[in-house]
Design an enzyme around this catalytic site. Structure first.
Site, PDB file in Angstrom:
ATOM      1  N   CYS A   1       0.831  -1.221   0.000  1.00  0.00           N
ATOM      2  CA  CYS A   1       0.000   0.000   0.000  1.00  0.00           C
ATOM      3  C   CYS A   1       0.861   1.266   0.000  1.00  0.00           C
ATOM      4  CB  CYS A   1      -0.939  -0.017   1.195  1.00  0.00           C
ATOM      5  SG  CYS A   1      -0.159  -0.480   2.752  1.00  0.00           S
ATOM      6  N   HIS A  37      -1.999   5.743   6.329  1.00  0.00           N
ATOM      7  CA  HIS A  37      -0.593   6.133   6.424  1.00  0.00           C
ATOM      8  C   HIS A  37      -0.467   7.579   5.936  1.00  0.00           C
ATOM      9  CE1 HIS A  37       0.305   1.796   6.486  1.00  0.00           C
ATOM     10  NE2 HIS A  37      -0.224   1.661   5.293  1.00  0.00           N
TER      11      HIS A  37
HETATM   12  P1  NAD Z   1      -5.479 -10.463   6.429  1.00  0.00           P
HETATM   13  O1  NAD Z   1      -4.833 -11.134   7.570  1.00  0.00           O
HETATM   14  O2  NAD Z   1      -6.495  -9.407   6.663  1.00  0.00           O
HETATM   15  O3  NAD Z   1      -6.165 -11.553   5.487  1.00  0.00           O
HETATM   16  C1  NAD Z   1      -5.520 -12.741   5.113  1.00  0.00           C
HETATM   17  C2  NAD Z   1      -6.566 -13.841   5.004  1.00  0.00           C
HETATM   18  O4  NAD Z   1      -5.930 -15.027   4.544  1.00  0.00           O
HETATM   19  C3  NAD Z   1      -7.229 -14.165   6.352  1.00  0.00           C
HETATM   20  O5  NAD Z   1      -8.615 -14.251   6.139  1.00  0.00           O
HETATM   21  C4  NAD Z   1      -6.616 -15.520   6.716  1.00  0.00           C
HETATM   22  O6  NAD Z   1      -7.497 -16.325   7.464  1.00  0.00           O
HETATM   23  C5  NAD Z   1      -6.391 -16.121   5.329  1.00  0.00           C
HETATM   24  N1  NAD Z   1      -5.413 -17.208   5.295  1.00  0.00           N
HETATM   25  C6  NAD Z   1      -4.391 -17.426   6.181  1.00  0.00           C
HETATM   26  N2  NAD Z   1      -3.714 -18.535   5.800  1.00  0.00           N
HETATM   27  C7  NAD Z   1      -4.323 -19.014   4.689  1.00  0.00           C
HETATM   28  C8  NAD Z   1      -4.105 -20.142   3.873  1.00  0.00           C
HETATM   29  N3  NAD Z   1      -3.107 -20.999   4.096  1.00  0.00           N
HETATM   30  N4  NAD Z   1      -4.942 -20.354   2.813  1.00  0.00           N
HETATM   31  C9  NAD Z   1      -5.968 -19.498   2.571  1.00  0.00           C
HETATM   32  N5  NAD Z   1      -6.220 -18.404   3.319  1.00  0.00           N
HETATM   33  C10 NAD Z   1      -5.404 -18.168   4.374  1.00  0.00           C
HETATM   34  O7  NAD Z   1      -4.298  -9.906   5.500  1.00  0.00           O
HETATM   35  P2  NAD Z   1      -4.344  -8.665   4.527  1.00  0.00           P
HETATM   36  O8  NAD Z   1      -4.120  -7.421   5.333  1.00  0.00           O
HETATM   37  O9  NAD Z   1      -5.525  -8.752   3.653  1.00  0.00           O
HETATM   38  O10 NAD Z   1      -3.001  -8.884   3.717  1.00  0.00           O
HETATM   39  C11 NAD Z   1      -2.935  -9.793   2.628  1.00  0.00           C
HETATM   40  C12 NAD Z   1      -1.751  -9.426   1.754  1.00  0.00           C
HETATM   41  O11 NAD Z   1      -1.957  -8.091   1.267  1.00  0.00           O
HETATM   42  C13 NAD Z   1      -0.385  -9.400   2.466  1.00  0.00           C
HETATM   43  O12 NAD Z   1       0.604  -9.736   1.534  1.00  0.00           O
HETATM   44  C14 NAD Z   1      -0.228  -7.938   2.845  1.00  0.00           C
HETATM   45  O13 NAD Z   1       1.113  -7.562   3.015  1.00  0.00           O
HETATM   46  C15 NAD Z   1      -0.854  -7.267   1.642  1.00  0.00           C
HETATM   47  N6  NAD Z   1      -1.361  -5.914   1.873  1.00  0.00           N
HETATM   48  C16 NAD Z   1      -2.043  -5.595   3.024  1.00  0.00           C
HETATM   49  C17 NAD Z   1      -2.499  -4.308   3.210  1.00  0.00           C
HETATM   50  C18 NAD Z   1      -3.200  -3.916   4.462  1.00  0.00           C
HETATM   51  O14 NAD Z   1      -3.041  -2.773   4.887  1.00  0.00           O
HETATM   52  N7  NAD Z   1      -3.976  -4.732   5.089  1.00  0.00           N
HETATM   53  C19 NAD Z   1      -2.293  -3.334   2.239  1.00  0.00           C
HETATM   54  C20 NAD Z   1      -1.638  -3.688   1.049  1.00  0.00           C
HETATM   55  C21 NAD Z   1      -1.160  -4.985   0.889  1.00  0.00           C
END
Ligand code: NAD
Length: 344
Positions: free
Chosen positions: A142, A222
Site C-alpha cells: 500500500c 498512512h
Molecule cells: P489479512 O490477515 O487481513 O487476510 C488474510 C486472510 O488469509 C485471512 O482471512 C486468513 O485467514 C487467510 N489465510 C491465512 N492462511 C491461509 C491459507 N493458508 N490459505 C488461505 N487463506 C489463508 O491480511 P491482509 O491485510 O488482507 O493482507 C494480505 C496481503 O496483502 C499481504 O501480503 C499484505 O502484506 C498485503 N497488503 C495488506 C495491506 C493492508 O493494509 N492490510 C495493504 C496492502 C497490501
C-alpha cells in the site's frame, strides 16, 4: 475473449475487497474464494452468494456446522479458474506458488510476498505494459503503491531524479484488535532505508529512492512527507496540473478544512458505503516547489489503495486488455474511483 474466471485465496482485508471489486467488473467473473475459518466474513460471503472453498479437506465440516456450504478445496477452485489472486498473509502466497503453477493458473500476489514470487512487481500507473501476458505479478504494498502513483505521475510530466520519503505507518487495520503498538512510535526499522525504497525500485529501477518509516498507534491511513528532485525546474502550476490530471490521485483543497486522517475517513464515511479511499490523497496546500525540488504531504488508505491495481493486474496477466489507460479508466469507472466520485 471469454471473461476470465478469477479465484481469490485469502479473504481478509485485501481479499474481501478484491473479490467484491472483481464481481463488479463485467469483463471478468468471480468463481469463488478460499476461506480458512467459518467466521463472520465467511457467513457474509455465503449470504452474498459467493462460492466458498477451503484449503484442505478438514475444514469443511466446521463450515457446514455453521450453516455455510463449501464447494470444495483450493484444488477444486484452481481447476475452475484462469487466474488466482493470492491475498493470504505475507509469506503464505510464496508457499502456494507451487500449487498454483501445477494447476497452470496465472497468479496475482500482494506486497507482503518477496519480489521473487512473481515475474513482475506491478503498479498500474508505472509499468502496466510489463505485466501484459506475464504468468505472475506482485502488486506492491500500500505505501509503495502510494509512492509510485506520485513518482510515476511526476516522472512522466516533469522527470524525477531522486526521491526522499518519510513514512508514518498505521499500526494495524481497524479489525485487528491484537496488534500494536498502543503507546509508542516505533522506528520501522531503526535504520535507513526502510523496505519501501527497495520495494519501489522493483518497479522503478532508474529513480533513486530513499525512505524511512515509523509506526504509530492508529488504524486510519498512512501519511507520507515526500521530497522529489526533478530533472528540471518547474512551477507550482505545472506540478498541480500533473497531479490533478492523473487518475487515482485526489488533490485535497485547503477549503475542505481537513488536516487529519480522522477527518478524511470521516468524510469518506459520508460519501462511500465502506469509507474506502482507494485514491492517493495529496494535501494541496502542502505542495511546495522550489526550482527543481518538490515537497508535499500525502495520505494512503491501506485497506483499499491496492484494490484497483489488483483489477488492472488481472486484466494485464490474462491479456484481456493491453492498454493501461483503458484498464485504469474501466476499473475507476466501475469502482467509482476519482475526484468526481469523492466528496469534493
Ligand atoms: P489479512 O490477515 O487481513 O487476510 C488474510 C486472510 O488469509 C485471512 O482471512 C486468513 O485467514 C487467510 N489465510 C491465512 N492462511 C491461509 C491459507 N493458508 N490459505 C488461505 N487463506 C489463508 O491480511 P491482509 O491485510 O488482507 O493482507 C494480505 C496481503 O496483502 C499481504 O501480503 C499484505 O502484506 C498485503 N497488503 C495488506 C495491506 C493492508 O493494509 N492490510 C495493504 C496492502 C497490501
Amino acid at each position: 475473449m471469454a471473461a476470465p474466471r478469477v479465484g481469490v485465496v485469502g479473504y481478509g482485508t485485501i481479499g474481501r475487497r478484491v473479490a467484491e471489486a472483481v464481481s463488479l467488473q463485467s469483463d471478468m467473473h468471480l468463481e469463488g474464494v478460499v476461506k480458512t475459518r467459518p467466521d463472520y466474513a465467511a457467513i457474509q460471503a455465503a449470504m452474498r452468494g459467493i462460492d466458498i472453498y477451503v484449503p484442505g479437506g478438514g475444514e469443511a465440516e466446521r463450515f457446514e456446522a455453521n450453516g455455510i456450504r463449501v464447494r470444495g478445496t483450493i484444488g477444486d477452485l484452481l481447476e475452475r479458474v484462469d487466474v488466482v489472486v493470492d491475498a493470504t498473509p505475507a509469506g503464505v502466497g510464496s508457499k502456494y506458488k507451487g500449487l498454483y503453477s501445477r494447476y497452470g493458473v496465472r497468479q496475482v500476489y500482494q506486497g507482503g510476498e518477496p519480489p521473487e514470487v512473481a515475474k513482475v512487481s506491478f503498479s498500474s500507473l508505472c509499468n502496466y505494459g510489463e505485466a501484459v501476458g506475464a504468468d505472475s505479478v506482485r502488486v506492491v504494498s500500500c505505501n509503495t503503491t502510494g509512492l509510485l502513483r506520485l513518482i510515476c505521475t511526476l516522472d512522466r510530466a516533469l522527470g524525477v531524479r531522486r526521491v526522499w520519503a518519510f513514512i508514518v505507518r498505521r499500526a494495524a487495520d481497524p479489525g485487528e484488535y491484537k496488534k500494536g503498538p498502543i503507546n509508542s512510535i516505533v522506528l520501522d526499522p531503526p535504520k535507513t532505508p526502510s523496505h519501501h525504497a527497495r520495494d519501489a525500485k522493483t518497479v522503478l529501477r532508474d529513480v533513486d529512492v530513499e525512505t524511512a518509516a515509523v509506526v504509530v498507534p492508529t488504524t486510519l491511513m498512512h501519511v507520507h512527507y515526500v521530497r522529489l528532485k526533478l530533472s528540471r525546474e518547474a512551477s507550482l502550476g505545472e506540478v498541480m496540473e500533473a497531479l490533478s490530471e492523473a487518475p487515482r490521485i485526489v488533490l485535497l483543497p485547503g477549503r475542505a478544512g481537513i488536516k487529519s486522517t480522522a477527518q478524511l475517513v470521516e468524510a469518506a464515511r459520508f460519501s462511500r458505503p465502506r469509507a474506502d479511499i482507494p485514491e492517493l490523497i495529496v494535501f494541496e496546500e502542502s505542495i511546495s516547489v522550489r526550482g527543481d525540488e518538490v515537497s508535499l504531504i500525502q495520505a494512503v488508505h491501506q485497506e483499499s489503495i491496492v484494490v484497483p491495481e489488483n483489477i488492472d493486474a488481472i486484466r494485464a496477466v490474462t491479456g484481456l486488455e493491453a492498454s493501461a489507460e483503458r484498464s485504469i479508466a474501466l476499473t475507476d469507472e466501475t469502482l467509482r474511483i476519482g475526484r468526481k466520485h469523492f466528496f469534493l
